[in-house]
Design a protein around this motif. Structure first.
Motif, PDB file in Angstrom:
ATOM      1  N   VAL A  94       0.840  -1.218   0.000  1.00 28.71           N
ATOM      2  CA  VAL A  94       0.000   0.000   0.000  1.00 28.71           C
ATOM      3  C   VAL A  94       0.862   1.250   0.000  1.00 28.71           C
ATOM      4  O   VAL A  94       0.588   2.226  -0.709  1.00 28.71           O
ATOM      5  CB  VAL A  94      -0.951  -0.035   1.204  1.00 28.71           C
ATOM      6  N   VAL A  95       1.933   1.269   0.791  1.00 31.79           N
ATOM      7  CA  VAL A  95       2.821   2.439   0.854  1.00 31.79           C
ATOM      8  C   VAL A  95       3.484   2.672  -0.483  1.00 31.79           C
ATOM      9  O   VAL A  95       3.601   3.815  -0.957  1.00 31.79           O
ATOM     10  CB  VAL A  95       3.859   2.256   1.980  1.00 31.79           C
ATOM     11  N   GLU A  96       3.937   1.593  -1.142  1.00 32.08           N
ATOM     12  CA  GLU A  96       4.573   1.739  -2.452  1.00 32.08           C
ATOM     13  C   GLU A  96       3.597   2.345  -3.466  1.00 32.08           C
ATOM     14  O   GLU A  96       3.950   3.199  -4.269  1.00 32.08           O
ATOM     15  CB  GLU A  96       5.094   0.382  -2.928  1.00 32.08           C
ATOM     16  N   ARG A 100       3.931   6.516  -4.987  1.00 31.70           N
ATOM     17  CA  ARG A 100       4.226   6.778  -6.393  1.00 31.70           C
ATOM     18  C   ARG A 100       3.106   7.574  -7.096  1.00 31.70           C
ATOM     19  O   ARG A 100       3.214   7.887  -8.273  1.00 31.70           O
ATOM     20  CB  ARG A 100       4.464   5.458  -7.135  1.00 31.70           C
ATOM     21  N   ALA A 101       2.048   7.860  -6.380  1.00 38.60           N
ATOM     22  CA  ALA A 101       0.964   8.647  -6.968  1.00 38.60           C
ATOM     23  C   ALA A 101       1.404  10.107  -7.089  1.00 38.60           C
ATOM     24  O   ALA A 101       2.199  10.620  -6.288  1.00 38.60           O
ATOM     25  CB  ALA A 101      -0.293   8.526  -6.110  1.00 38.60           C
ATOM     26  N   ILE A 106       4.237  12.091   2.134  1.00 38.60           N
ATOM     27  CA  ILE A 106       5.519  11.463   2.467  1.00 38.60           C
ATOM     28  C   ILE A 106       5.238  10.133   3.175  1.00 38.60           C
ATOM     29  O   ILE A 106       4.505  10.107   4.173  1.00 38.60           O
ATOM     30  CB  ILE A 106       6.350  12.388   3.365  1.00 38.60           C
ATOM     31  N   TYR A 107       5.809   9.102   2.651  1.00 36.61           N
ATOM     32  CA  TYR A 107       5.639   7.760   3.242  1.00 36.61           C
ATOM     33  C   TYR A 107       7.013   7.114   3.382  1.00 36.61           C
ATOM     34  O   TYR A 107       7.862   7.217   2.492  1.00 36.61           O
ATOM     35  CB  TYR A 107       4.746   6.874   2.368  1.00 36.61           C
ATOM     36  N   LEU A 108       7.175   6.391   4.482  1.00 40.65           N
ATOM     37  CA  LEU A 108       8.419   5.649   4.681  1.00 40.65           C
ATOM     38  C   LEU A 108       8.162   4.526   5.688  1.00 40.65           C
ATOM     39  O   LEU A 108       7.647   4.771   6.779  1.00 40.65           O
ATOM     40  CB  LEU A 108       9.536   6.555   5.204  1.00 40.65           C
ATOM     41  N   VAL A 109       8.532   3.289   5.264  1.00 37.46           N
ATOM     42  CA  VAL A 109       8.515   2.145   6.173  1.00 37.46           C
ATOM     43  C   VAL A 109       9.964   1.755   6.395  1.00 37.46           C
ATOM     44  O   VAL A 109      10.691   1.456   5.429  1.00 37.46           O
ATOM     45  CB  VAL A 109       7.709   0.962   5.597  1.00 37.46           C
ATOM     46  N   ALA A 110      10.405   1.807   7.652  1.00 41.13           N
ATOM     47  CA  ALA A 110      11.813   1.564   7.963  1.00 41.13           C
ATOM     48  C   ALA A 110      11.936   0.334   8.863  1.00 41.13           C
ATOM     49  O   ALA A 110      11.094   0.077   9.730  1.00 41.13           O
ATOM     50  CB  ALA A 110      12.428   2.776   8.647  1.00 41.13           C
ATOM     51  N   ALA A 111      13.024  -0.413   8.598  1.00 43.37           N
ATOM     52  CA  ALA A 111      13.329  -1.584   9.432  1.00 43.37           C
ATOM     53  C   ALA A 111      13.857  -1.118  10.784  1.00 43.37           C
ATOM     54  O   ALA A 111      14.147   0.063  10.969  1.00 43.37           O
ATOM     55  CB  ALA A 111      14.363  -2.445   8.715  1.00 43.37           C
TER      56      ALA A 111
END
Length: 488
Positions: A94-96, A100-101, A106-111
């Protein structure tokens, strides 16, 4: 050719003179109070406008920030539900898709070690992942390396120490701030232009009226006091000023005319007694009849001198009555007591002339004034009535009555006789100094008695009326009534 060069030089000189005249005229406009007030008004309005616009901008900025925070909270809740439904893989998908829209947030999923798993952010300052609330921060966006941007972002902790960062770029807020700044600058610029031209217009219009008043005042100084300052009809402060100045000019012209008339009357009326005085003195020097003749001549000189002294004393008393400083000696008086005293003083003279002198002053009539001046004015009125109040018909009784009446806030002291009276067209003229009607020229007097009464009435803020007694004359001295308990 030489004549043409001279003519061109003359025209250039005239052009320079006109230019210099315009420069001086504009310089006068810039120095006027109206233009200075216009500029001061511009500064005050500009300062107020700036403060208001800054306050509005700050409120808009806070409103936008609140809306961004609410949007971020809503997106975090939605993505958290996605994580709860499909785990990390569904969240990353979903974030990806959202990152890209076009125009995406601002979106970020971090380990747990801070490595980006999905999103459109490639760089963040250290410590952002440790903030528990939404904060403003700089970042670099995917596809735009080395371009620092600002955003409001919030971090949400996922199970397994994964972190979800969602934010909104502040470009729209900065654009709005720029628009407000441009609007402020443009408004101040237009305000300056309007204030300048408005100030020049008002100053020019005001200066034109002031110049007209100054030119007319200069004309009055150079010529006479017959002209008056012009009025525009706007009834503004300049019209009120011109109207008051015109009233002052009327008063000055009246005083100047009075001085001229007094000078003429003094020269005319005092010439005869001074001539008699000189003739009597010269006759005393030429008399050979011894001491009795010299004594008689000197007695005539003394009598003429006494008449002149009485005239000058009357003039001095009129001047004293017209002086405002005489009000310092005002005391509380009873007009009824004063009238009774004056009638008692003139009773022997009335009996000698065969005139019935009566008084009506039973009720108290409180006034405030100077007893000596009011007494002298009453003495003049009673003396005139005794001199000129004899009836024209043979055998008719000669009567003079003095009365005191209270009419609302006024006290009226009336002296009435049964004589020939004064024709209506002459009643205003007899109040002037040294004015004597033809019928009274054969009797002693200086024509100052009624003038003194008028001056005394004006000093006490009253008036003097000359009325018909049908038959005879009725002169009324009107004075303000003193209220009991009023402050002196």
């Amino acid at each position: 050719m030489k004549l043409a060069r001279v003519w061109r030089g003359f025209l250039r000189g005239c052009a320079r003179i006109r230019t210099w005249g315009r420069i001086k005229s504009w310089g006068r406009l810039f120095r006027t109070t109206a233009f200075k007030l216009a500029i001061a008004y511009f500064v005050i309005v500009g300062l107020g406008f700036t403060l208001v616009l800054e306050h509005v901008g700050e409120n808009v900025r806070e409103l936008i920030n609140d809306q961004m925070r609410q949007t971020i909270d809503a997106e975090i809740k939605g993505l958290a539900d996605q994580y709860a439904d499909g785990g990390l893989n569904q969240l990353v998908a979903v974030v990806e898709r959202r990152s890209r829209a076009p125009g995406a947030s601002i979106y970020l999923v971090a380990a747990p070690n801070g490595v980006a798993v999905a999103g459109n952010v490639i760089d963040l300052p250290a410590g952002v992942f440790n903030q528990p609330i939404a904060v403003e921060t700089t970042y670099e966006r995917l596809g735009e390396p080395n371009i620092a941007r600002r955003a409001i972002a919030r971090v949400f902790m996922l199970p397994g120490n994964f972190r979800l960062l969602i934010g909104h770029d502040l470009e729209d807020r900065e654009r709005l701030r720029h628009i407000l700044g441009s609007a402020l600058f443009t408004s101040l610029l237009w305000l300056l232009v309007i204030a300048t031209f408005g100030g020049l217009f008002v100053a020019r219009r005001l200066l034109r009226r002031v110049d007209a008043m100054s030119a007319k005042a200069a004309t009055l100084l150079e010529e006479d006091l017959k002209g008056r300052l012009p009025l525009s009809g706007a009834n503004d402060e300049l019209d009120r000023l011109a109207r008051n100045l015109n009233a002052m000019l009327d008063r000055i012209a009246s005083l100047m005319e009075g001085i001229r008339q007094v000078s003429d009357n003094i020269a005319h009326d005092l010439r005869t007694p001074l001539t008699r005085l000189r003739n009597n003195a010269e006759q005393a020097l030429q008399i050979d009849s011894g001491e009795p003749g010299c004594r008689a001549a000197l007695e005539q000189v003394i009598e003429e001198s006494d008449d002149l002294i009485r005239i000058f004393n009357a003039l001095l008393m009129i001047a004293r009555a017209e002086s405002q400083s005489s009000r310092e000696n005002f005391t509380d008086l009873d007009a009824a007591d004063l009238v009774r005293d004056m009638v008692e003083l003139y009773e022997p003279a009335a009996e000698e002339k065969g005139v019935a002198l009566s008084v009506e002053a039973a009720n108290p009539a409180p006034i405030r004034g100077q007893r000596e001046l009011i007494g002298q004015a009453l003495a003049n009125l009673i003396d005139n009535a005794l001199k000129y109040g004899a009836p024209e018909l043979p055998g008719a009784a000669a009567e003079v009555s003095v009365s005191v009446a209270i009419a609302e806030d006024k006290v009226e002291i009336a002296v009435a006789d049964r004589g020939p009276g004064i024709p209506a067209p002459e009643r205003a003229r007899v109040l002037e100094r040294f004015v004597r009607l033809e019928a009274s020229r054969t009797r002693p007097g200086s024509g100052l008695g009624l003038s003194l009464a008028v001056a005394v009435a004006r000093l006490h803020e009253g008036a003097l009326r000359v009325e018909d007694n049908a038959p005879g004359l009725r002169v009324v001295l009107v004075l303000p009534r003193r209220r009991e308990g009023s402050a002196p």
